[in-house]
Design an enzyme around this catalytic site. Structure first.
Site, short mmCIF file in Angstrom:
data_model
loop_
_atom_site.label_atom_id
_atom_site.label_comp_id
_atom_site.label_asym_id
_atom_site.label_seq_id
_atom_site.Cartn_x
_atom_site.Cartn_y
_atom_site.Cartn_z
N GLY A 84 -25.40 92.79 -4.21
CA GLY A 84 -24.44 93.12 -3.17
C GLY A 84 -23.10 93.43 -3.82
N ILE A 85 -22.12 93.72 -3.00
CA ILE A 85 -20.78 94.01 -3.50
C ILE A 85 -19.97 92.71 -3.60
CG2 ILE A 85 -19.82 94.43 -1.20
CD1 ILE A 85 -18.14 96.67 -2.47
N GLY A 86 -19.10 92.61 -4.59
CA GLY A 86 -18.27 91.43 -4.71
C GLY A 86 -18.26 90.87 -6.12
N MET A 141 -19.08 87.84 -7.31
CA MET A 141 -20.23 87.06 -7.78
C MET A 141 -21.39 87.94 -8.21
SD MET A 141 -20.25 83.64 -5.43
CE MET A 141 -18.93 82.42 -5.60
N GLU A 175 -29.51 98.63 -2.17
CA GLU A 175 -28.80 99.39 -1.14
C GLU A 175 -27.62 100.14 -1.74
OE1 GLU A 175 -25.55 97.71 1.89
OE2 GLU A 175 -27.58 97.11 2.40
N VAL A 187 -19.57 84.42 3.63
CA VAL A 187 -18.26 83.85 3.95
C VAL A 187 -18.37 82.33 4.04
CG1 VAL A 187 -16.40 83.75 5.65
CG2 VAL A 187 -17.56 85.93 5.19
N GLY A 247 -27.09 95.58 4.73
CA GLY A 247 -28.53 95.38 4.55
C GLY A 247 -28.88 93.99 4.07
N LYS A 290 -3.81 80.48 3.83
CA LYS A 290 -2.53 81.08 3.45
C LYS A 290 -1.47 80.03 3.15
CE LYS A 290 -3.15 85.48 5.86
NZ LYS A 290 -2.63 86.39 6.93
#
Length: 443
Positions: free
Chosen positions: A220-222, A224, A245, A320, A343, A370
């Site tokens: 996946g993206i990111g 990690m 994907e 998340v 996906g 924050k």
């Protein structure tokens, strides 16, 4: 001049001429990620003040389209996103658009069944070849499905896009096109590679030790997944395959390190399969006319039947947060939208069905608000309004910097116990107490 070149010249228009076909009330598909329109967008932005009730559709935006910069854009159009980038997240929070819930593998059918209406389709493509075909470049994804149902098809040619070889639905013929724009030829948008933290690297180490020679990787993206790819490139693993994907920079690093051969892949042997790509300059150069790569539509790439047919499939994705029942949220912070389902569920399901396959959901054990407060990503229950991306019955391995656990076949008590064991130590007692209140703890 060839017959295809003659037809090309007849359909060649300026961006301003093309933008004139859009009328109030239209649904306009704007392309996808790197191949989102540029020249047409500039022309439509000039026209947009005279239009109303326009629905623009796209996703994974890597730059802000010009239409968003007009005065009071919300009075003229709505942005509809299949998957929100950081930029789209801000636009959605401002009330300029909405997310479209989906399973990414089903998206082409949404178009073909008429659920996703298209009056005008516009996207960036590579220059026409001698046989009259335009390549969808790094975004075959759902492009052909969009073109099949669109009332008007406008192609924006960009000579700087890589030509991505495919198996099917990776190109469209001039005979099916209504208008051609010779665009501004921008370089492909760069998606900066995230810099993994110490936590990311620890999680990656825990995952990589589960891998073996000959397995097939989806990232996946990111940060990690990027860390996993970097560790694989430096590991002793060999003869790996790729079926993912999204194609990201880490795959290039792995391939150039000699880790990817595709020798043991059950389908599309020797080829790295993907449905869209975004990354750095090196990646785009690597993709260009590379026969080792196969760009294919998402209803093939993400089909759990295809994924599960590949032995030793490894799926690695972010989240998340997760609750003590094993419900995974990868899309929102409470009701605040972040990205989308993409996906992830397709690969979670497909990888587990694969012979020898494993599915990993990875996340840091904590995050800071924050105002500097430390919060646990492992929660008693998901926050009200949070989206369940992966249901509790579908998840397998969950990984934080404190360890990895397999939730398959475990009772709600066993799940809670395992998840608490990989939570940050500062939150473990609190999580146990909450588990007692929920009736899923045994002392």
């Amino acid at each position: 001049m060839s017959i295809f070149r003659e037809e090309y010249q007849k359909k060649l228009v300026t961006a301003e001429q093309a933008a004139k076909v859009v009328k109030s009330g239209d649904y306009v598909d704007y392309g996808w990620c790197v191949t989102t329109t540029v020249a047409f967008d500039k022309a439509l932005a000039k026209r947009m003040p005279e239009l109303t009730d326009i629905n623009l559709r796209g996703g994974v935006l890597l730059w802000e389209p010009e239409v968003f910069k007009i005065q009071s854009p919300e009075k003229h159009f709505t942005w509809n996103s299949w998957h929100a980038s950081g930029l789209e997240r801000k636009l959605i929070s401002k009330g300029l658009g909405f997310y479209i819930p989906l399973r990414y593998s089903e998206m082409p059918r949404y178009y073909r069944d008429g659920a996703a209406k298209v009056d005008v389709a516009v996207m960036q493509v590579t220059p026409m070849d001698e046989s009259g075909y335009f390549n969808f470049s790094v975004s075959p994804s759902h492009a052909m499905a969009v073109c099949e149902v669109a009332k008007t098809i406008i192609l924006e040619v960009n000579k700087n896009l890589p030509v991505c070889q495919g198996g099917f639905e990776h190109a469209i013929h001039i005979s099916k096109v209504d208008m051609v724009i010779e665009g501004d030829n921008p370089m492909p948008a760069i998606l900066p590679a995230p810099t993994p933290s110490e936590v990311d690297m620890k999680v990656a180490e825990l995952i990589v030790e589960e891998l073996k020679d000959g397995c097939c990787i989806q990232l996946g993206i990111g940060a990690m997944p990027t860390a996993v790819g970097s560790l694989i490139a430096k590991s002793n693993l060999k003869d790996l395959s790729v079926h993912s994907e999204m194609y990201v920079d880490s795959f290039v690093e792995m391939a150039k390190a000699g880790k990817v051969t595709g020798t043991h892949k059950n389908s599309n042997r020797f080829r790295q399969v993907f449905t869209f790509a975004a990354g750095g300059k090196e990646m785009y150069e690597y993709l260009n006319n590379n026969s080792e790569l196969m760009a294919a539509p998402v209803d093939y790439v993400n089909d759990i039947r295809i994924i599960s047919s590949i032995d030793n499939f490894i799926s690695i994705n972010n989240a998340v947060d997760i609750d003590l029942f094993g419900q995974v949220n990868a899309e929102s912070a409470g009701s605040k939208h972040i990205s989308g389902a993409g996906g992830q569920l397709d690969f979670v399901l497909g990888a587990y069905l694969s012979k020898g396959g494993k599915s990993f959901i990875c996340l840091s054990s904590t995050y800071k608000t924050k105002d500097g407060q430390l919060k646990s990503r492992i929660r008693p229950m998901l926050e009200e309004g949070s989206i369940v991306t992966d249901t509790r019955s579908n998840v397998q391995y969950i990984v934080t910097e404190y360890g990895k656990v397999n939730l398959k076949g475990k009772s709600v008590f066993e799940r809670a116990k395992l998840l608490i064991s990989i939570a940050h130590p500062d939150f473990r007692e609190e999580l146990k107490e909450e588990a007692r209140k929920l009736g899923i703890w045994k002392d």
